[in-house]
Design an enzyme around this catalytic site. Sequence first.
Site, PDB file in Angstrom:
ATOM      1  N   ARG A   1      46.349  23.585  37.039  1.00 52.62           N
ATOM      2  CA  ARG A   1      47.576  23.383  37.831  1.00 52.62           C
ATOM      3  C   ARG A   1      47.743  21.892  38.132  1.00 52.62           C
ATOM      4  O   ARG A   1      46.800  21.198  38.496  1.00 52.62           O
ATOM      5  CB  ARG A   1      47.493  24.167  39.139  1.00 52.62           C
ATOM      6  CG  ARG A   1      48.623  23.828  40.094  1.00 52.62           C
ATOM      7  CD  ARG A   1      48.913  24.903  41.092  1.00 52.62           C
ATOM      8  NE  ARG A   1      47.864  25.087  42.076  1.00 52.62           N
ATOM      9  CZ  ARG A   1      47.920  26.006  43.044  1.00 52.62           C
ATOM     10  NH1 ARG A   1      48.955  26.819  43.130  1.00 52.62           N
ATOM     11  NH2 ARG A   1      46.938  26.113  43.905  1.00 52.62           N
TER      12      ARG A   1
ATOM     13  N   LYS B   1      52.222  33.033  43.085  1.00 53.52           N
ATOM     14  CA  LYS B   1      53.174  33.335  44.169  1.00 53.52           C
ATOM     15  C   LYS B   1      54.283  32.275  44.223  1.00 53.52           C
ATOM     16  O   LYS B   1      55.454  32.614  44.296  1.00 53.52           O
ATOM     17  CB  LYS B   1      52.460  33.348  45.536  1.00 53.52           C
ATOM     18  CG  LYS B   1      51.351  34.360  45.664  1.00 53.52           C
ATOM     19  CD  LYS B   1      50.733  34.333  47.051  1.00 53.52           C
ATOM     20  CE  LYS B   1      50.047  33.024  47.401  1.00 53.52           C
ATOM     21  NZ  LYS B   1      48.877  32.707  46.551  1.00 53.52           N
TER      22      LYS B   1
END
Length: 214
Positions: free
Chosen positions: A127, A13
């Site tokens: 990440r 997102k």
Amino acid sequence: MKIIMLGAPGAGKGTQAKRIAEKYTIPHISTGDIFRANIKEGTELGKKAKTYMDQGLLVPDELVVDLVVDRVQQDDCANGYVLDGFPRTIPQAESLDAALAKLNDKVDYAINVEVPDENIIKRMSGRRACLSCGATYHIEHIPPKVEGVCDTCGKELVLRDDDKPETVKKRLDVYHEQTQPLIDYYNGKNILKEVDGTQDMSDVFNDIVKILGE
Ligand code: ADP
Ligand code: AMP
């Protein structure tokens, strides 16, 4: 253009919201980034939010709704915005709709970035985030130029505490229970758009541009 990004934690997102914000020149509003900035500054809101975030839980609705409702009424939001990480519960969505309705306004698109759980766990462990400017990288897919250093501001990159595998599992459970129902909610309002988030990031973005227009 008022856009909501839906999807599991780690679906991409934020990655897509940044590109949308740049292409359509609208602000990217990430509630996760707002909480992390508050934690860094040691504010009361940050202290409260941290206790939930560290456990993979959602911050209570009352701590997030007013903050977003105020933010979307600021001048830079006049031509639209992309909301990333909000709403995350049905009451949050209802509060946003009610606040916008009072202003004779509404959300135009809810874009669901669809990625199965098994891909998410892998993505999150790779990440790396810059807690200073909010940039995100992935050690395999989107590595920084210099390992561990943010390309944009030169600060250190970290594995977020809530990206550790145990916490990611909890966040996924919370997502399925509290956030996934928003897909039906926005489908019922005829503004839901689905994109396949397992594709390469540029292909995901191309699909989003097909929805939003050039
Ligand atoms: P979210 O905002 O939904 O939590 P992010 O945008 O931070 O997710 O993406 C999660 C991780 O996956 C990041 O490390 C990001 O660089 C990486 N990523 C995002 N989109 C893709 C993609 N299409 N393919 C592979 N990795 C991706
Ligand atoms: P994110 O950066 O969007 O993955 O958000 C990180 C964490 O911040 C989440 O796991 C929640 O604990 C909290 N958070 C962010 N946005 C919201 C929201 N809209 N409602 C409740 N909690 C949120």
